[in-house]
Design an enzyme around this catalytic site. Sequence first.
Site, PDB file in Angstrom:
ATOM      1  CG  ASP A  85       1.442  -3.219   0.676  1.00 49.51           C
ATOM      2  OD1 ASP A  85       0.129  -3.490   1.127  1.00 49.51           O
ATOM      3  OD2 ASP A  85       1.777  -2.996  -0.659  1.00 49.51           O
ATOM      4  CG  HIS A 231       3.685   1.358   2.436  1.00 49.80           C
ATOM      5  ND1 HIS A 231       3.459   2.327   1.690  1.00 49.80           N
ATOM      6  CD2 HIS A 231       4.357   0.370   1.639  1.00 49.80           C
ATOM      7  CE1 HIS A 231       3.276   1.877   0.539  1.00 49.80           C
ATOM      8  NE2 HIS A 231       4.064   0.534   0.465  1.00 49.80           N
TER       9      HIS A 231
END
Length: 291
Positions: A85, A231
């Site tokens: 992400d 992430h």
Amino acid sequence: MNLPVVSPSFHRPPRHPYAWAWVFTASQLLVVGLWWRWGWPAGLPAMVASHLTVIWATLHPRSQLLAPALSRLPVADRAVWLTIDDGPSADTRAMLDLLDAHGARATFFLVGERASAQPELVREIVRRGHGIGQHSHTHPQAWFWALPPRAMRAQIDAAQAALTAITGTAPRWFRAVVGMSNPFVASALKRHGLARVAWSARGFDGVRCEPEQVVDRIERDLAPGAIVLAHEGAAHGRNVETLSLLLERLRALGYRCVVPDGDASVPEPSAGSAGEDIQRRREVESGIATH
């Protein structure tokens, strides 16, 4: 060459995006009836319970009450879907190099505004054979869960337009910011045929800076078909190091990184490349393309 596969049945955009409104209205009519018949001792707890249910459905990443949410792939062997992400970022190229070195594939859930600022990174993700999902346009982390209908639609519409313009292909997957999905997300997803993706294994690497602790936490939740949340670009600056350790741990545990078919088209690795042995094991199962 890539093998032909069946389109994955687990790609489920919302079909009835306003069903929640009918259910909530019915619940409030029930509250009124209870209050009228037995007074506040019955009506007040029912009202509180109905409102808490909506709050829980908004804040819980895997809740299915407001829109379908995929949190696990339908596979029986040691395969996981690695999702990354918050990009693109300064970490993107290094992460792509790591994925290449391990012969792994991932889906990058990108922020539209960041993608527009660095379109070459988005195209590089696609060129290397990875998937693209959308993760809102400006990543309003503190307030995404509370956005009203028009603002929510604008976030999803703008990100979809930006990513489609860069890649030439509309994303098929959506991840809510911080995983929180309020009642107004479903209608925006249906407009674009987007399916919501949650996760089943995470290490909080968006805020934690110790790679070993992050990977240990992910490992505790690993299972066949797990969707792993990672992430890039976090302020602590250790996401690349964390991904390196995670890929090593997955390989040691016998897990392969897969993506849903249609998300990526990976070129054949050259002889002697790091992904050669994984390429030979590529197979088709339950609508999943694997490497």
